[in-house]
Design a protein around this motif. Structure first.
Motif, PDB file in Angstrom:
ATOM      1  N   ALA A 148     -76.624-119.601  15.373  1.00  0.00           N
ATOM      2  CA  ALA A 148     -78.037-119.880  15.632  1.00  0.00           C
ATOM      3  C   ALA A 148     -78.932-119.613  14.434  1.00  0.00           C
ATOM      4  CB  ALA A 148     -78.519-119.089  16.841  1.00  0.00           C
ATOM      5  N   GLU A 149     -78.584-118.658  13.622  1.00  0.00           N
ATOM      6  CA  GLU A 149     -79.437-118.321  12.480  1.00  0.00           C
ATOM      7  C   GLU A 149     -79.022-119.045  11.206  1.00  0.00           C
ATOM      8  OE1 GLU A 149     -79.997-114.147  12.094  1.00  0.00           O
ATOM      9  OE2 GLU A 149     -80.345-113.882  14.227  1.00  0.00           O
ATOM     10  N   THR A 150     -78.142-120.020  11.311  1.00  0.00           N
ATOM     11  CA  THR A 150     -77.724-120.798  10.147  1.00  0.00           C
ATOM     12  C   THR A 150     -78.177-122.248  10.323  1.00  0.00           C
ATOM     13  OG1 THR A 150     -75.600-121.485  11.068  1.00  0.00           O
ATOM     14  CG2 THR A 150     -75.655-119.354   9.941  1.00  0.00           C
ATOM     15  N   ASP A 151     -78.112-123.003   9.257  1.00  0.00           N
ATOM     16  CA  ASP A 151     -78.466-124.422   9.321  1.00  0.00           C
ATOM     17  C   ASP A 151     -77.357-125.258   9.954  1.00  0.00           C
ATOM     18  OD1 ASP A 151     -80.833-123.869   8.052  1.00  0.00           O
ATOM     19  OD2 ASP A 151     -80.064-124.309   6.051  1.00  0.00           O
ATOM     20  N   ILE A 152     -76.177-124.693  10.038  1.00  0.00           N
ATOM     21  CA  ILE A 152     -75.015-125.430  10.544  1.00  0.00           C
ATOM     22  C   ILE A 152     -75.164-125.760  12.030  1.00  0.00           C
ATOM     23  CG2 ILE A 152     -72.537-125.209  11.001  1.00  0.00           C
ATOM     24  CD1 ILE A 152     -72.278-123.770   8.370  1.00  0.00           C
ATOM     25  N   VAL A 153     -75.861-124.917  12.777  1.00  0.00           N
ATOM     26  CA  VAL A 153     -75.948-125.101  14.232  1.00  0.00           C
ATOM     27  C   VAL A 153     -76.517-126.472  14.594  1.00  0.00           C
ATOM     28  CG1 VAL A 153     -78.237-124.082  14.583  1.00  0.00           C
ATOM     29  CG2 VAL A 153     -76.518-123.908  16.375  1.00  0.00           C
ATOM     30  N   GLN A 154     -77.374-127.031  13.763  1.00  0.00           N
ATOM     31  CA  GLN A 154     -77.975-128.337  14.044  1.00  0.00           C
ATOM     32  C   GLN A 154     -76.958-129.464  13.996  1.00  0.00           C
ATOM     33  OE1 GLN A 154     -80.905-128.665  10.995  1.00  0.00           O
ATOM     34  NE2 GLN A 154     -82.003-126.853  11.654  1.00  0.00           N
ATOM     35  N   ASP A 155     -75.876-129.252  13.255  1.00  0.00           N
ATOM     36  CA  ASP A 155     -74.911-130.320  13.041  1.00  0.00           C
ATOM     37  C   ASP A 155     -73.663-130.192  13.909  1.00  0.00           C
ATOM     38  OD1 ASP A 155     -76.513-131.478  10.983  1.00  0.00           O
ATOM     39  OD2 ASP A 155     -75.913-129.799   9.717  1.00  0.00           O
ATOM     40  N   ILE A 156     -73.588-129.178  14.751  1.00  0.00           N
ATOM     41  CA  ILE A 156     -72.440-129.006  15.646  1.00  0.00           C
ATOM     42  C   ILE A 156     -72.743-129.727  16.952  1.00  0.00           C
ATOM     43  CG2 ILE A 156     -71.066-127.357  16.956  1.00  0.00           C
ATOM     44  CD1 ILE A 156     -71.545-125.337  14.725  1.00  0.00           C
TER      45      ILE A 156
END
Length: 167
Positions: A148-156
């Protein structure tokens, strides 16, 4: 003029002003796009770096989903008489594979989250019918919270169990 007519005139002026402003911005973007196709590429880079770049560029998405496999994770769960082992292999589904290429660097976060999730599980819970679907949802939620605190969550888009062994 009456008060009602003044309000109607004011609203009409605001709407007209907004339409003229929007037409001016869109015309400018159209002009820059048109001149970029016929002249130097420097003008195109100006448009790409402008705040209005979202209007001209589509979001780069691949046609279909892409799957990024993660390292296997081996965990222990409590049993009635002995400790049991669970081996999981996971894959992350995405439509933007270039944005999650560094996902492997986050494996300590993945392992920690799964360790916390399985610390409350028992062997009997994992053997019940229908437990795989429930477990997959829990794993997905756990990893989304971990990222949740990373930018990766948007792309999963999804988290899939590709191998699940309880011993």
């Amino acid at each position: 003029m009456t008060k009602k007519q003044m309000i109607a005139l004011l609203i009409t002026m605001i709407i007209t002003s907004a339409l003229v402003s929007a037409a001016t911005v869109m015309g400018g973007i159209w002009y820059l796009n048109k001149s970029t196709q016929t002249s130097s590429p420097d003008i195109g880079s100006v448009l790409e770096n402008s705040p209005f770049a979202f209007l001209t560029n589509e979001d780069p998405k691949s046609e279909g989903p892409s799957f990024h496999p993660l390292e296997k994770v081996v965990l222990t769960v409590k049993g009635k008489k002995q400790t049991h082992f669970v081996m999981l292999e996971l894959a992350v589904e995405t439509r933007r594979p270039e944005r999650i290429k560094d996902l492997d660097n986050y494996m300590p976060i993945v392992k920690n989250s799964l360790l916390k999730l399985f610390s409350n599980k028992t062997f009997d819970e994992l053997q019940k019918s229908g437990s795989i679907e429930l477990l997959q949802n829990e794993v997905k939620e756990t990893l989304l919270v971990a990222f949740a605190e990373t930018d990766i969550v948007q792309d999963i888009d999804d988290v899939l169990l590709t191998k699940y062994v309880v011993q």
